[in-house]
Design a protein around this motif. Structure first.
Motif, PDB file in Angstrom:
ATOM      1  N   ARG A   1       0.827  -1.205   0.000  1.00 21.26           N
ATOM      2  CA  ARG A   1       0.000   0.000   0.000  1.00 21.26           C
ATOM      3  C   ARG A   1       0.861   1.256   0.000  1.00 21.26           C
ATOM      4  O   ARG A   1       0.561   2.230  -0.690  1.00 21.26           O
ATOM      5  N   ARG A   2       1.948   1.246   0.762  1.00 18.42           N
ATOM      6  CA  ARG A   2       2.816   2.407   0.826  1.00 18.42           C
ATOM      7  C   ARG A   2       3.475   2.697  -0.521  1.00 18.42           C
ATOM      8  O   ARG A   2       3.641   3.856  -0.914  1.00 18.42           O
TER       9      ARG A   2
ATOM     10  N   ARG B   1       3.253   6.087  -2.727  1.00 14.79           N
ATOM     11  CA  ARG B   1       4.441   6.798  -3.216  1.00 14.79           C
ATOM     12  C   ARG B   1       4.363   7.011  -4.720  1.00 14.79           C
ATOM     13  O   ARG B   1       4.673   8.101  -5.226  1.00 14.79           O
ATOM     14  N   TYR B   2       3.955   5.970  -5.440  1.00 16.12           N
ATOM     15  CA  TYR B   2       3.840   6.079  -6.902  1.00 16.12           C
ATOM     16  C   TYR B   2       2.844   7.159  -7.292  1.00 16.12           C
ATOM     17  O   TYR B   2       3.128   8.000  -8.168  1.00 16.12           O
ATOM     18  N   ARG B   3       1.688   7.197  -6.631  1.00 12.95           N
ATOM     19  CA  ARG B   3       0.667   8.174  -6.985  1.00 12.95           C
ATOM     20  C   ARG B   3       1.119   9.589  -6.645  1.00 12.95           C
ATOM     21  O   ARG B   3       0.873  10.537  -7.414  1.00 12.95           O
TER      22      ARG B   3
ATOM     23  N   THR C   1      -3.847  16.159  -0.289  1.00 11.65           N
ATOM     24  CA  THR C   1      -4.008  14.700  -0.249  1.00 11.65           C
ATOM     25  C   THR C   1      -4.144  14.203   1.183  1.00 11.65           C
ATOM     26  O   THR C   1      -4.992  13.353   1.488  1.00 11.65           O
ATOM     27  N   GLY C   2      -3.314  14.749   2.078  1.00 15.15           N
ATOM     28  CA  GLY C   2      -3.415  14.364   3.484  1.00 15.15           C
ATOM     29  C   GLY C   2      -4.750  14.738   4.086  1.00 15.15           C
ATOM     30  O   GLY C   2      -5.336  13.967   4.861  1.00 15.15           O
TER      31      GLY C   2
ATOM     32  N   TRP D   1       2.879  12.099   7.143  1.00 17.28           N
ATOM     33  CA  TRP D   1       1.470  12.147   7.550  1.00 17.28           C
ATOM     34  C   TRP D   1       0.608  11.315   6.604  1.00 17.28           C
ATOM     35  O   TRP D   1      -0.241  10.531   7.043  1.00 17.28           O
ATOM     36  N   ILE D   2       0.833  11.459   5.305  1.00 13.09           N
ATOM     37  CA  ILE D   2       0.041  10.714   4.324  1.00 13.09           C
ATOM     38  C   ILE D   2       0.295   9.216   4.447  1.00 13.09           C
ATOM     39  O   ILE D   2      -0.640   8.410   4.433  1.00 13.09           O
ATOM     40  N   LEU D   3       1.566   8.828   4.574  1.00 12.83           N
ATOM     41  CA  LEU D   3       1.898   7.407   4.650  1.00 12.83           C
ATOM     42  C   LEU D   3       1.304   6.744   5.890  1.00 12.83           C
ATOM     43  O   LEU D   3       1.018   5.545   5.882  1.00 12.83           O
TER      44      LEU D   3
END
Length: 223
Positions: free
Chosen positions: A40-41, A45-47, A93-94, A194-196
């Protein structure tokens, strides 16, 4: 510019949420990446990295519009705007992921954002008389008073991230750019972490959106 960034950061929380997933993937991404043994991580990262391509292109256009007088000035504007746009992209995004989350941790960034708004609004309200008096003496006095409030006290602490990012494209020298770059990169890294660490499922919503878009394209071709 700092107030504009602050409004964007605030509206990201208070505006009604859309039906789009927090992380949107294309149909090809859904078919080939979601079914692959990718964590998932790594998908996140890719996106995020792919979304920065738009920031690079937008920064290039803005740099050409400003028409800097030197190569160093052009680099400062381009790099500064790129980092600012990347930060806004990561932050939005976050926010989207946090708003989609319903766990106990989801309230932490909301409480922080709410407290920041209260502090800034309270500072303006407490010094409203001074602001009105400075406005009566001319625009420069009003801006000077507003700058003082935005750089001192609790409001200065809240608005420090926005001042940090604003300093990058406006840097008048290489030393000024580097001094603003280090804290800006730290803030960028904090948004990334934060997003991860926001545990929100996005795969199902992304797959549903990609199918809807593919169906719209098929209808357009058939028409």
């Amino acid at each position: 510019r700092r107030s504009c960034a602050g409004r964007i950061a605030t509206f990201a929380w208070i505006m009604p949420s859309s039906q789009r997933p927090a992380l949107a993937f294309t149909r090809s991404d859904v078919q080939y990446l979601f079914t692959a043994p990718i964590s998932r991580r790594r998908l996140i990262r890719y996106r995020l990295l792919r979304s920065q391509l738009g920031a690079l292109f937008g920064s290039l256009i803005v740099t050409l519009i400003f028409r800097p007088g030197s190569l160093a000035g052009g680099f400062t504007i381009f790099a500064g705007i790129t980092i600012v746009m990347a930060a806004l992209n990561l932050y939005s995004t976050g926010v989207s992921l946090s708003r989609a989350s319903h766990g106990a941790r989801a309230w932490v960034p909301r409480v922080i954002a709410g407290a920041a708004v209260v502090i800034v609004a309270g500072t303006v309200a407490a010094h409203w008389t001074e602001l009105i008096a400075s406005a009566a003496n001319g625009g420069e006095g009003f801006l000077a008073e507003l700058t003082r409030l935005a750089t001192t006290g609790p409001a200065g602490i809240v608005l420090w991230p926005f001042r940090t990012f604003a300093r990058l494209p406006l840097a008048e020298s290489a030393n000024a750019f580097v001094s603003a770059l280090i804290p800006a990169l730290v803030l960028l890294a904090l948004n990334y972490v934060w997003i991860l660490n926001t545990d929100v499922p996005f795969e199902e919503a992304s797959a549903e959106l990609s199918e809807k878009l593919a169906d719209v394209r098929r209808r357009g071709v058939a028409a």
